[in-house]
Design a protein around this motif. Structure first.
Motif, PDB file in Angstrom:
ATOM      1  N   VAL A   1      -1.024   2.203 -15.638  1.00  0.00           N
ATOM      2  CA  VAL A   1      -0.512   2.672 -14.342  1.00  0.00           C
ATOM      3  C   VAL A   1      -0.772   1.609 -13.281  1.00  0.00           C
ATOM      4  CG1 VAL A   1      -0.789   5.112 -14.866  1.00  0.00           C
ATOM      5  CG2 VAL A   1      -2.672   3.831 -13.820  1.00  0.00           C
ATOM      6  N   LYS A   2      -0.034   1.734 -12.186  1.00  0.00           N
ATOM      7  CA  LYS A   2      -0.204   0.891 -10.997  1.00  0.00           C
ATOM      8  C   LYS A   2      -0.835   1.744  -9.923  1.00  0.00           C
ATOM      9  CE  LYS A   2       0.842  -3.181  -9.096  1.00  0.00           C
ATOM     10  NZ  LYS A   2       0.361  -4.476  -9.605  1.00  0.00           N
ATOM     11  N   VAL A   3      -1.905   1.263  -9.288  1.00  0.00           N
ATOM     12  CA  VAL A   3      -2.660   2.064  -8.334  1.00  0.00           C
ATOM     13  C   VAL A   3      -2.417   1.512  -6.930  1.00  0.00           C
ATOM     14  CG1 VAL A   3      -4.932   2.873  -7.634  1.00  0.00           C
ATOM     15  CG2 VAL A   3      -4.399   2.562 -10.059  1.00  0.00           C
ATOM     16  N   TYR A   4      -2.070   2.422  -6.022  1.00  0.00           N
ATOM     17  CA  TYR A   4      -1.902   2.101  -4.604  1.00  0.00           C
ATOM     18  C   TYR A   4      -2.781   3.050  -3.803  1.00  0.00           C
ATOM     19  CZ  TYR A   4       2.307  -0.506  -5.958  1.00  0.00           C
ATOM     20  OH  TYR A   4       3.189  -1.400  -6.543  1.00  0.00           O
ATOM     21  N   THR A   5      -3.358   2.517  -2.725  1.00  0.00           N
ATOM     22  CA  THR A   5      -4.160   3.344  -1.828  1.00  0.00           C
ATOM     23  C   THR A   5      -3.627   3.232  -0.413  1.00  0.00           C
ATOM     24  OG1 THR A   5      -5.709   1.537  -1.457  1.00  0.00           O
ATOM     25  CG2 THR A   5      -6.236   3.097  -3.231  1.00  0.00           C
ATOM     26  N   LEU A   6      -3.818   4.291   0.341  1.00  0.00           N
ATOM     27  CA  LEU A   6      -3.341   4.327   1.717  1.00  0.00           C
ATOM     28  C   LEU A   6      -4.479   3.880   2.640  1.00  0.00           C
ATOM     29  CD1 LEU A   6      -0.794   5.217   3.309  1.00  0.00           C
ATOM     30  CD2 LEU A   6      -1.906   7.438   3.640  1.00  0.00           C
ATOM     31  N   ASN A   7      -4.201   2.811   3.408  1.00  0.00           N
ATOM     32  CA  ASN A   7      -5.250   2.278   4.285  1.00  0.00           C
ATOM     33  C   ASN A   7      -5.245   2.991   5.629  1.00  0.00           C
ATOM     34  OD1 ASN A   7      -3.076   1.213   5.678  1.00  0.00           O
ATOM     35  ND2 ASN A   7      -3.259  -0.799   4.717  1.00  0.00           N
ATOM     36  N   GLU A   8      -6.087   2.547   6.532  1.00  0.00           N
ATOM     37  CA  GLU A   8      -6.213   3.169   7.839  1.00  0.00           C
ATOM     38  C   GLU A   8      -4.966   3.015   8.678  1.00  0.00           C
ATOM     39  OE1 GLU A   8      -9.618   1.508   9.623  1.00  0.00           O
ATOM     40  OE2 GLU A   8     -11.064   2.454   8.246  1.00  0.00           O
ATOM     41  N   ASP A   9      -4.198   1.931   8.451  1.00  0.00           N
ATOM     42  CA  ASP A   9      -2.969   1.707   9.212  1.00  0.00           C
ATOM     43  C   ASP A   9      -1.768   2.438   8.603  1.00  0.00           C
ATOM     44  OD1 ASP A   9      -4.418   0.043  10.854  1.00  0.00           O
ATOM     45  OD2 ASP A   9      -3.955  -1.763   9.659  1.00  0.00           O
ATOM     46  N   ARG A  10      -2.054   3.355   7.691  1.00  0.00           N
ATOM     47  CA  ARG A  10      -1.002   4.136   7.032  1.00  0.00           C
ATOM     48  C   ARG A  10      -0.092   3.236   6.213  1.00  0.00           C
ATOM     49  NH1 ARG A  10      -2.788   8.948   6.841  1.00  0.00           N
ATOM     50  NH2 ARG A  10      -0.662   9.720   6.490  1.00  0.00           N
ATOM     51  N   GLN A  11      -0.684   2.209   5.630  1.00  0.00           N
ATOM     52  CA  GLN A  11       0.073   1.320   4.750  1.00  0.00           C
ATOM     53  C   GLN A  11      -0.522   1.405   3.343  1.00  0.00           C
ATOM     54  OE1 GLN A  11       2.761  -0.427   5.778  1.00  0.00           O
ATOM     55  NE2 GLN A  11       2.520   0.389   7.869  1.00  0.00           N
ATOM     56  N   TRP A  12       0.339   1.079   2.343  1.00  0.00           N
ATOM     57  CA  TRP A  12      -0.094   1.156   0.937  1.00  0.00           C
ATOM     58  C   TRP A  12      -0.632  -0.194   0.496  1.00  0.00           C
ATOM     59  CZ3 TRP A  12      -0.600   5.675  -1.366  1.00  0.00           C
ATOM     60  CH2 TRP A  12       0.168   6.759  -0.930  1.00  0.00           C
ATOM     61  N   ASP A  13      -1.858  -0.181  -0.024  1.00  0.00           N
ATOM     62  CA  ASP A  13      -2.481  -1.404  -0.552  1.00  0.00           C
ATOM     63  C   ASP A  13      -2.418  -1.371  -2.078  1.00  0.00           C
ATOM     64  OD1 ASP A  13      -3.088  -2.204   1.994  1.00  0.00           O
ATOM     65  OD2 ASP A  13      -5.140  -1.373   1.954  1.00  0.00           O
ATOM     66  N   ASP A  14      -2.063  -2.518  -2.630  1.00  0.00           N
ATOM     67  CA  ASP A  14      -2.008  -2.647  -4.080  1.00  0.00           C
ATOM     68  C   ASP A  14      -3.415  -2.889  -4.618  1.00  0.00           C
ATOM     69  OD1 ASP A  14      -1.439  -3.041  -6.713  1.00  0.00           O
ATOM     70  OD2 ASP A  14      -0.057  -4.711  -6.412  1.00  0.00           O
ATOM     71  N   ARG A  15      -3.907  -1.953  -5.454  1.00  0.00           N
ATOM     72  CA  ARG A  15      -5.249  -2.077  -6.014  1.00  0.00           C
ATOM     73  C   ARG A  15      -5.237  -2.695  -7.409  1.00  0.00           C
ATOM     74  NH1 ARG A  15      -9.127   1.256  -3.826  1.00  0.00           N
ATOM     75  NH2 ARG A  15     -10.474   0.044  -5.222  1.00  0.00           N
ATOM     76  N   GLY A  16      -4.054  -2.887  -7.975  1.00  0.00           N
ATOM     77  CA  GLY A  16      -3.971  -3.503  -9.288  1.00  0.00           C
ATOM     78  C   GLY A  16      -3.467  -2.533 -10.343  1.00  0.00           C
ATOM     79  N   THR A  17      -3.499  -3.030 -11.587  1.00  0.00           N
ATOM     80  CA  THR A  17      -3.027  -2.252 -12.746  1.00  0.00           C
ATOM     81  C   THR A  17      -4.220  -1.815 -13.574  1.00  0.00           C
ATOM     82  OG1 THR A  17      -0.998  -3.560 -12.783  1.00  0.00           O
ATOM     83  CG2 THR A  17      -1.518  -2.291 -14.749  1.00  0.00           C
ATOM     84  N   GLY A  18      -4.143  -0.609 -14.087  1.00  0.00           N
ATOM     85  CA  GLY A  18      -5.253  -0.097 -14.876  1.00  0.00           C
ATOM     86  C   GLY A  18      -4.793   0.932 -15.892  1.00  0.00           C
ATOM     87  N   HIS A  19      -5.754   1.509 -16.587  1.00  0.00           N
ATOM     88  CA  HIS A  19      -5.494   2.541 -17.604  1.00  0.00           C
ATOM     89  C   HIS A  19      -6.136   3.854 -17.150  1.00  0.00           C
ATOM     90  CE1 HIS A  19      -3.866  -0.298 -20.565  1.00  0.00           C
ATOM     91  NE2 HIS A  19      -4.809  -1.131 -20.138  1.00  0.00           N
ATOM     92  N   VAL A  20      -5.375   4.959 -17.335  1.00  0.00           N
ATOM     93  CA  VAL A  20      -5.808   6.268 -16.854  1.00  0.00           C
ATOM     94  C   VAL A  20      -6.411   7.064 -18.004  1.00  0.00           C
ATOM     95  CG1 VAL A  20      -3.538   7.331 -17.275  1.00  0.00           C
ATOM     96  CG2 VAL A  20      -5.092   8.319 -15.579  1.00  0.00           C
TER      97      VAL A  20
END
Length: 568
Positions: free
Chosen positions: A8-27
């Protein structure tokens, strides 16, 4: 080689309401002690660091999808072959499907609970014994835990799977109670003794019913007891009436199929009195359910129930409902009359006496049916038998002699019939079986007497014929005259006899035509002369086969003048 199925590809929502790419991983998923529950974990593909950790909440869509998927899987299993379906449900049982359903049924989401109910119904339909065994093991574990907590002065609430089912049935919010009807059917299957197993080591019926009446029956009867604390129902709305009707239906089933368990519960908890309070309901279907419950109890004809009914005067609500119904011809009227008619026909003496002694004044004016007058007559007959016990014993003796038949009678008759020797029987003796001797003598003797009279008359006629023939002096006493109709043999004998001198047919003989004193006779009649000694007769007749024919021929060959004399 990496596993692309869980990549999977993981994205997180930062304080500025933007999506940060956290990288690729396994769930993956697993239990996290820090979060106290099952969690979703994503680890980085490069170094295995933890990119995401999230607890799976019951209200999320993950669990809904799992429950719905399992429900569809169970529905699809119905199309499998029996052996494959057995393997499927055994796998579900080994993986802990019943404990999981217990958790899901405790959730607040109605859709998830509905899906869990469907899964539970598939399991009960497949193997109710498996469900009963799990419930009893669960109760045993809870009892052990409760003992330990009691020693530590800690209280706990036992939550059993079957009690969850009962609570969901009682708390169904559907106006039509569709879910409650489904759950009531499942409970009925679980408490049905017909599908309970009995082995050499244990009896499932005894064990499960003991468990059910100890841990579950109070939960089932709670709405009934809460709504019947007074002389009329506390809540009488339609939905409550429907729910109480379902509870009464299940209790009626228990009365019919269970033995001392339900009997002890009804008598000790005074359940019948509470049920009869519902006869004052404005909903006719609920009042009829209460009446059917009592009718089922009376139908058992159990004196323990009868004494309980008489001691508590539990016919009073029924009589009151009958009088309040008036002269209206409806289902309530017919059902009450049928109950009293059953008491009369089955001659339940204790209830008959109780009804007449306590409620006869209220029922004596009912004359459009003969039920209550019949009850009064039964009661008077009982009093008469009590006053005259000898009369009662005499009636029983007469009844036994009138209707009783020995079981060996038929065998004795058959043996006497086959042992009878036909040679020892006289001519004309009729063989009558012992069972037929009880018939009317006139019906039997009438045809026999007529037959004997005809036979005697026939013999007397034959004797007179022989006597008159001998007195005529036409043959020697050493000869026997046999008259018969003309046959082919007689005709040949006659032709040879006419050429003999002195024969009846020769000229000049006393019996020939034209001789002095001769009487003209029918030419078709012939005389066959046989000797008594070792001489051979002109015509040799069989001795046995034609005896009856000879007797008839004697009458036919007589002259018309003699026939007239005999007929007169």
């Amino acid at each position: 080689m990496t596993d692309t199925r869980r990549r999977v590809k993981v994205y997180t929502l930062n304080e500025d309401r933007q999506w940060d790419d956290r990288g690729t991983g396994h769930v993956s998923s697993g239990y996290v002690e820090r979060l106290k529950g099952m969690s979703l974990l994503v680890r980085a593909e490069s170094d295995g660091s933890l990119l995401l950790e999230s607890k799976i909440n019951p209200n999320t869509a993950y669990q809904k999808q799992q429950v719905n998927f399992l429900k569809e899987f169970c529905a699809f299993s119905q199309t499998l072959q029996p052996q494959n379906r057995d393997a499927f449900f055994k796998t579900l049982s080994n993986m802990g499907i019943l404990p999981a359903l217990e958790v899901i049924l405790g959730m607040d989401d109605t859709q998830v609970r509905s899906a869990a109910t469907d899964i539970f119904s598939y399991l009960v339909e497949y193997n109710p014994s498996m469900v009963r065994e799990f419930v009893m093991q669960e109760a045993q574990q809870n009892d052990d835990v409760s003992k330990k907590l009691t020693e530590q002065k800690i209280t706990s609430k036992d939550i059993l799977l079957i009690n969850l089912i009962i609570e969901h049935m009682i708390c169904d919010t559907d106006p039509e109670l569709g879910g409650a009807v489904q759950l009531m059917g499942l409970l009925r299957t679980l408490v049905d003794p017909e599908n309970m197993l009995a082995t050499a080591n244990k009896t499932e019926k005894t064990e499960f019913l003991g468990f059910f009446y100890k841990h579950c029956m109070h939960v089932l009867t709670a709405p009934l007891l809460a709504n019947t604390t007074e002389d009329k129902p506390s809540k009488d709305d339609f939905q409550t009436a429907q729910l109480l009707a379902l509870v009464l239906e299940l209790l009626t089933f228990c009365v019919e199929h269970h033995t001392y368990h339900i009997k002890n519960y009804i008598i000790n908890k005074d359940i019948l009195r509470r049920v009869l309070v519902l006869m004052a309901s404005k909903h006719a279907f609920l009042a009829l359910c209460a009446l059917r419950f009592k009718r089922k109890i009376i139908g058992l004809k159990d004196e323990f129930y009868n004494r309980y009914i008489m001691k508590s005067f539990l016919f009073e609500p029924v009589v009151k409902a009958f009088l309040n119904n008036g002269s209206r011809y409806n289902l309530m009227n017919s059902a009450i009359i049928e109950m009293f008619e059953f008491i009369r026909v089955e001659d339940i003496k204790s209830l008959t006496a109780h009804v007449i002694e306590n409620y006869w004044k209220a029922l004596e004016d009912v004359d459009y049916v003969q039920t209550f007058k019949g009850l009064k007559l039964r009661f008077e007959q009982q009093r008469e038998r009590q006053d005259n016990p000898k009369l009662d014993s005499m009636r029983s003796i007469l009844r036994n002699h009138r209707y009783r038949r020995d079981a060996r009678t038929l065998e004795d008759e058959e043996e006497m019939w086959f042992n009878t020797d036909e040679d020892d029987m006289e001519d004309g003796e009729a063989v009558v079986s012992p069972s037929d001797k009880t018939k009317n003598d006139d019906d039997i003797m009438d045809p026999i007497s007529k037959f004997m009279e005809r036979k005697k008359l026939k013999e007397s006629e034959e004797k007179e014929v022989l006597l008159k023939t001998n007195l005529s002096g036409r043959q020697s006493p050493s000869f026997k005259l046999s008259l018969s109709s003309g046959t082919k043999t007689n005709l040949t004998s006659q032709a040879s006899a006419t050429n003999l001198p002195g024969s009846p047919g020769s000229p000049g003989s006393p019996g020939s035509p034209g001789s002095p004193g001769s009487v003209p006779k029918n030419t078709s009649q012939t005389a066959a002369i046989t000797t008594k000694g070792g001489l051979v007769g002109l015509v040799d007749y069989p001795d046995d086969d034609e005896d009856d024919d000879e007797d008839e021929d004697k009458e036919d060959t007589l002259p018309l003048s003699k026939k007239a004399k005999f007929d007169s």
